[in-house]
Write a protein that holds these residues in place. Structure first.
Motif, short mmCIF file in Angstrom:
data_model
loop_
_atom_site.label_atom_id
_atom_site.label_comp_id
_atom_site.label_asym_id
_atom_site.label_seq_id
_atom_site.Cartn_x
_atom_site.Cartn_y
_atom_site.Cartn_z
N ARG A 143 -38.36 -2.69 8.95
CA ARG A 143 -38.97 -3.70 8.10
C ARG A 143 -38.03 -4.16 7.00
N SER A 144 -38.08 -5.45 6.71
CA SER A 144 -37.26 -6.02 5.63
C SER A 144 -38.07 -6.28 4.36
N ASP A 145 -39.40 -6.08 4.46
CA ASP A 145 -40.27 -6.37 3.32
C ASP A 145 -40.63 -5.11 2.55
N VAL A 146 -39.91 -4.01 2.77
CA VAL A 146 -40.16 -2.76 2.06
C VAL A 146 -38.83 -2.26 1.49
N ASP A 147 -38.92 -1.26 0.61
CA ASP A 147 -37.69 -0.76 -0.01
C ASP A 147 -37.03 0.32 0.86
N ASP A 148 -35.85 0.73 0.44
CA ASP A 148 -35.08 1.72 1.19
C ASP A 148 -35.81 3.06 1.29
N ALA A 149 -36.54 3.41 0.23
CA ALA A 149 -37.25 4.68 0.23
C ALA A 149 -38.29 4.72 1.35
N HIS A 150 -38.97 3.60 1.55
CA HIS A 150 -39.96 3.52 2.63
C HIS A 150 -39.28 3.69 3.98
N ARG A 151 -38.19 2.97 4.18
CA ARG A 151 -37.49 3.04 5.47
C ARG A 151 -36.92 4.44 5.70
N GLN A 152 -36.41 5.07 4.65
CA GLN A 152 -35.84 6.41 4.79
C GLN A 152 -36.94 7.42 5.14
N SER A 153 -38.07 7.33 4.44
CA SER A 153 -39.18 8.24 4.71
C SER A 153 -39.66 8.09 6.16
N CYS A 154 -39.78 6.86 6.61
CA CYS A 154 -40.24 6.62 7.99
C CYS A 154 -39.19 7.07 9.00
N GLY A 155 -37.90 6.95 8.64
CA GLY A 155 -36.84 7.42 9.52
C GLY A 155 -36.91 8.93 9.71
N GLU A 156 -37.22 9.64 8.64
CA GLU A 156 -37.36 11.10 8.74
C GLU A 156 -38.56 11.46 9.61
N ARG A 157 -39.65 10.74 9.43
CA ARG A 157 -40.83 10.98 10.25
C ARG A 157 -40.55 10.66 11.71
N LEU A 158 -39.78 9.61 11.94
CA LEU A 158 -39.44 9.22 13.31
C LEU A 158 -38.71 10.36 14.02
N GLN A 159 -37.75 10.97 13.34
CA GLN A 159 -37.00 12.07 13.96
C GLN A 159 -37.90 13.26 14.27
N ARG A 160 -38.87 13.53 13.40
CA ARG A 160 -39.81 14.62 13.67
C ARG A 160 -40.68 14.31 14.88
N LEU A 161 -41.12 13.06 14.98
CA LEU A 161 -41.95 12.67 16.13
C LEU A 161 -41.17 12.77 17.44
N ILE A 162 -39.91 12.35 17.40
CA ILE A 162 -39.07 12.45 18.61
C ILE A 162 -38.92 13.91 19.02
N GLN A 163 -38.72 14.79 18.03
CA GLN A 163 -38.59 16.22 18.34
C GLN A 163 -39.90 16.79 18.88
N GLN A 164 -41.01 16.36 18.30
CA GLN A 164 -42.31 16.85 18.77
C GLN A 164 -42.55 16.45 20.22
N ARG A 165 -42.17 15.22 20.57
CA ARG A 165 -42.36 14.78 21.95
C ARG A 165 -41.45 15.58 22.90
N ALA A 166 -40.22 15.82 22.47
CA ALA A 166 -39.32 16.62 23.30
C ALA A 166 -39.84 18.04 23.49
N ASP A 167 -40.36 18.62 22.42
CA ASP A 167 -40.92 19.97 22.51
C ASP A 167 -42.09 20.01 23.49
N LEU A 168 -42.99 19.05 23.35
CA LEU A 168 -44.16 19.02 24.22
C LEU A 168 -43.75 18.76 25.67
N GLY A 169 -42.75 17.92 25.85
CA GLY A 169 -42.25 17.69 27.21
C GLY A 169 -41.71 18.95 27.83
N GLY A 170 -41.00 19.74 27.06
CA GLY A 170 -40.50 21.01 27.56
C GLY A 170 -41.63 21.94 27.95
#
Length: 209
Positions: A143-170
């Motif tokens: 998103r371009s309508d939010v600040d860097d802190a929002h994007r960074q926080s969501c980026g960290e959450r994104l990595q956790r979600l990707i890991q959770q999906r990989a764990d569940l897939g395993g």
């Protein structure tokens, strides 16, 4: 037991992500891969309707329509989970074919095999939902309508979600491998959703009198 071709978590995740790259399209299912696609379609439809149902400025009639759509998609989603489990258990030879369509399919398992509390179909359903969360969270990082802190926080959450999906897939892959080897099994768990059944929902029963 002869080698059986079963879906891997990597194949399922790739199919989920490919579907999310285009507009949702209802599909017909004739095998386990088809039912995985059906489940994903209804999860995707549920996600959209859940967002719409939380609007605060929409007419009440639209919210009612969203809620009824949610009920329909949720019923279809759960039906697809049951079909996935039926196909997988049949392929693994872990269910009596004569009882497969019944309310209580009879398991045919090796002595000493452990019962997994979650079915393989339910695990694929969770993987589908995680795919939707990953897509939505990735969009937040762009998103371009939010600040860097929002994007960074969501980026960290994104990595956790990707890991959770990989764990569940395993865990899904391990369950199928253990089931094939006779070390584990799961069952078809009927959801018996009551709220959509006019014979079982007390409010609908009352309306019919």
């Amino acid at each position: 037991m002869p080698e059986i071709t079963l879906p891997s978590s990597a194949e399922v995740i790739a199919a989920h992500d490919a579907a999310l790259a285009s507009a949702p399209v209802a599909v017909e299912a004739t095998d386990v891969h088809g039912w995985v696609a059906v489940n994903h379609f209804h999860n995707r439809s549920l996600w959209a309707q859940e967002d719409l149902a939380r609007r605060t400025q929409a007419p009440d009639a639209e919210i009612v329509a969203n809620k009824r759509a949610i009920d329909r998609h949720n019923q279809a989603r759960n039906d697809a989970i049951e079909r996935i489990d039926e196909f997988l258990l049949s392929a693994l030879g872990l269910v009596d074919p004569a009882t497969l369509a019944s309310a209580l399919p009879r398991s045919t398992v090796s002595p000493g095999a452990r019962l997994n509390s979650e079915t393989a179909g339910s695990m694929l359903d969770r993987i589908s939902i995680l795919g939707l969360k990953i897509q939505a969270m990735r969009e937040q990082t762009l998103r371009s309508d939010v600040d860097d802190a929002h994007r960074q926080s969501c980026g960290e959450r994104l990595q956790r979600l990707i890991q959770q999906r990989a764990d569940l897939g395993g865990c899904f892959d391990e369950l199928l491998a253990d089931s094939r080897a006779g070390r584990a099994y799961f069952k078809v768990y009927r959801q018996f959703k009551m709220y959509n059944d006019p014979r079982l929902n007390p409010a609908l029963v009352a309306e019919s009198k």
